[in-house]
Design an enzyme around this catalytic site. Structure first.
Site, PDB file in Angstrom:
ATOM      1  CG  HIS A  84     -58.584  72.995  46.774  1.00  8.74           C
ATOM      2  ND1 HIS A  84     -57.508  73.662  47.330  1.00  8.74           N
ATOM      3  CD2 HIS A  84     -58.044  72.084  45.926  1.00  8.74           C
ATOM      4  CE1 HIS A  84     -56.371  73.171  46.840  1.00  8.74           C
ATOM      5  NE2 HIS A  84     -56.659  72.215  45.982  1.00  8.74           N
ATOM      6  CG  ASP A  86     -57.713  74.654  51.140  1.00  6.30           C
ATOM      7  OD1 ASP A  86     -58.457  74.404  50.176  1.00  6.30           O
ATOM      8  OD2 ASP A  86     -57.133  73.758  51.790  1.00  6.30           O
ATOM      9  CG  ASP A 117     -52.901  72.257  44.705  1.00  2.00           C
ATOM     10  OD1 ASP A 117     -54.128  72.093  44.567  1.00  2.00           O
ATOM     11  OD2 ASP A 117     -52.239  71.731  45.606  1.00  2.00           O
ATOM     12  CD  GLU A 151     -57.193  69.255  48.110  1.00  2.00           C
ATOM     13  OE1 GLU A 151     -56.990  68.183  47.521  1.00  2.00           O
ATOM     14  OE2 GLU A 151     -56.274  70.046  48.419  1.00  2.00           O
ATOM     15  CD  GLU A 152     -53.481  71.854  49.468  1.00  2.00           C
ATOM     16  OE1 GLU A 152     -52.965  70.778  49.834  1.00  2.00           O
ATOM     17  OE2 GLU A 152     -53.444  72.248  48.290  1.00  2.00           O
ATOM     18  CG  ASP A 175     -56.865  69.767  42.993  1.00  2.00           C
ATOM     19  OD1 ASP A 175     -55.762  70.252  42.682  1.00  2.00           O
ATOM     20  OD2 ASP A 175     -57.151  69.419  44.147  1.00  2.00           O
ATOM     21  CG  HIS A 417     -48.224  71.312  47.767  1.00  2.73           C
ATOM     22  ND1 HIS A 417     -48.590  70.323  48.647  1.00  2.73           N
ATOM     23  CD2 HIS A 417     -49.381  71.783  47.256  1.00  2.73           C
ATOM     24  CE1 HIS A 417     -49.905  70.191  48.659  1.00  2.73           C
ATOM     25  NE2 HIS A 417     -50.404  71.076  47.806  1.00  2.73           N
TER      26      HIS A 417
END
Length: 445
Positions: A84, A86, A117, A151-152, A175, A417
């Protein structure tokens, strides 16, 4: 065992990763108009496909902008690698040493949003493929990199892909955490909706998947609430007439490791205010994180207990909403659990509403996919760590015969994050070497 990755692959991968990080691909769209998740995510998708073309793959981009893929080779079977593009927002920019979307390499580490990530792992897998290709390997399966863009958030990219495109025969998602995640609990987010209140005005919690570390009451019954909290031995502070209950914030997938401040506050507030939402939380959840009072014992031998988190509570003059995040064991049928929660909610005058649901993942440990990937990881690293069960969610659960396979290493600091997200270059290269061998073993022999 062959060493696949050469210095040129390493150096080129860093430059490619910088290209992706420099695009602030944070979801900024409505999910329907073009591009569905905003211009930056569309730009990042196009850049990933451009990089893939440089590596010798043919590419396709969904005309509606939800996903893209890059493919190499021929054959009926397909090895899928799901990534992913995003990322979450940068957070508190003042805490970043360098801006999150200005990639910076120093002291053997690359900094920037998405390094862990999932842009770093995506680049590791792409250049792993290139390393195997450069050795002249003839693949016996098609290899397809599938790039998601949501995905987020709500995974609408995968919903569109699975409706419109061919599903891989097997594959992995870079991931997660090495060595491998073979089971992921079902993910289920719900709202319990009830009446409003003339005397309560609460807006507690920030996200359903985060155990709230703080809950604030700012009403005219603060003194009575303080007395109740003291009797219950619940930690709180008073500030400017507000009562602030303290908890411990963690991800809801490991809610048992946290302390839910909403649940704590409600246990006291339920003693001084009468409202069905308060009674429901106090009586059917309390301090539990496994939903036992709500549904009984929900657990299995593969993935353990269910986890339940009160992520948000809103009460105003018009309505009340309890938002719960639930991770249920892989062998359970969610619909049986729906019936139980619906009945319990009705007993309190609350209405059940599903917000989001993603089915569980379970690929048996003795499957060829798991055995092959575990063998690759163990031979490349010498690490004998057993494969995991997780309450988290990866794209792997969207397709059969898929698992999460790295790229985070056991014991390494997780910065996904967080401010100053970063990836040590030696870990990027090590993951690249593992992925190269995995691609060879799954599609090159």
């Amino acid at each position: 065992m062959t060493t696949w990755v050469k210095e040129n692959h390493q150096q080129e991968s860093i430059e490619a990763l910088k290209e992706l990080i420099a695009i602030g691909s944070v979801n900024a769209g409505d999910g329907s108009s073009f591009p569905p998740f905003g211009e930056k995510i569309q730009e990042c998708l196009e850049k990933a496909l451009e990089i893939s073309e440089r590596l010798g793959m043919k590419t396709f981009i969904d005309p509606e902008g939800y996903y893209g893929y890059a493919e190499h080779g021929e054959g009926e079977e397909m090895l899928g690698i799901l990534c992913h593009l995003d990322v979450v927002p940068g957070g508190n920019l003042a805490k970043w040493i360098t801006p999150p979307f200005e990639p910076d390499v120093r002291d053997g580490v690359i900094y920037g949003r998405g390094t862990q990530d999932d842009k770093g792992p995506t680049i590791a897998a792409l250049y792993a493929f290139k390393a195997v290709l450069d050795e002249g390997v003839t693949f016996n399966k098609r290899i397809r990199f599938i790039f998601g863009t949501d995905e987020e958030s709500l995974w609408r990219c995968m919903e569109h892909y699975t409706k419109k495109e061919e599903i891989p025969s097997l594959g992995f998602v870079p991931d997660g955490v090495f060595p491998l995640t073979y089971a992921e609990k079902g993910l289920w987010e719900i709202n319990l909706i009830g009446p409003g209140s003339d005397s309560l005005n609460l807006a507690l919690g920030e996200a359903s998947n985060v155990v709230p570390g703080e809950a604030i009451y700012d009403g005219d019954k603060a003194a009575a609430l303080v007395d109740e909290l003291k009797q219950l031995d619940i930690e709180f502070v008073e500030e400017d007439g507000k009562v602030i209950v303290k908890g411990k914030s963690v991800h809801s997938s490991v809610s048992g490791e946290g302390i839910n401040a909403i649940n704590k506050l409600v246990q006291g507030l339920n003693k001084v205010e009468s409202h069905p939402a308060l009674r429901f939380i106090a009586e059917k959840i309390g301090n539990e994180t496994n939903g036992y009072s709500l549904l009984g014992e929900i657990k299995d031998e593969v993935s353990g207990e269910m986890t339940l988190n009160t992520g948000k509570l809103v009460i105003d003059e018009y309505k009340s909403v309890i938002t719960l995040d639930i991770r249920y064991p892989v062998t359970y049928d969610k619909e049986e659990l729906v019936a139980g929660i619906t009945k319990a909610a009705e007993d309190y005058g609350l209405m059940y509403e599903e917000y989001d649901s993603i089915p569980s993942l379970y690929v048996k440990k003795d499957s060829e996919l798991v055995k092959t990937l575990m063998s690759v990881y163990q031979e490349k690293t010498g690490d004998q760590t057993e494969p995991f069960v997780s309450g988290g969610a990866t794209y792997a659960r969207q397709m059969p015969n898929m698992v999460a396979f790295g790229a985070h290493f056991p014991g390494s600091k997780s910065l996904a994050h967080q401010e100053n997200e970063a990836l040590p270059l030696d870990e990027l290269y090590k993951a690249m070497e593992i992925y190269a061998e995995a691609i060879y073993q799954l599609a090159g022999k």
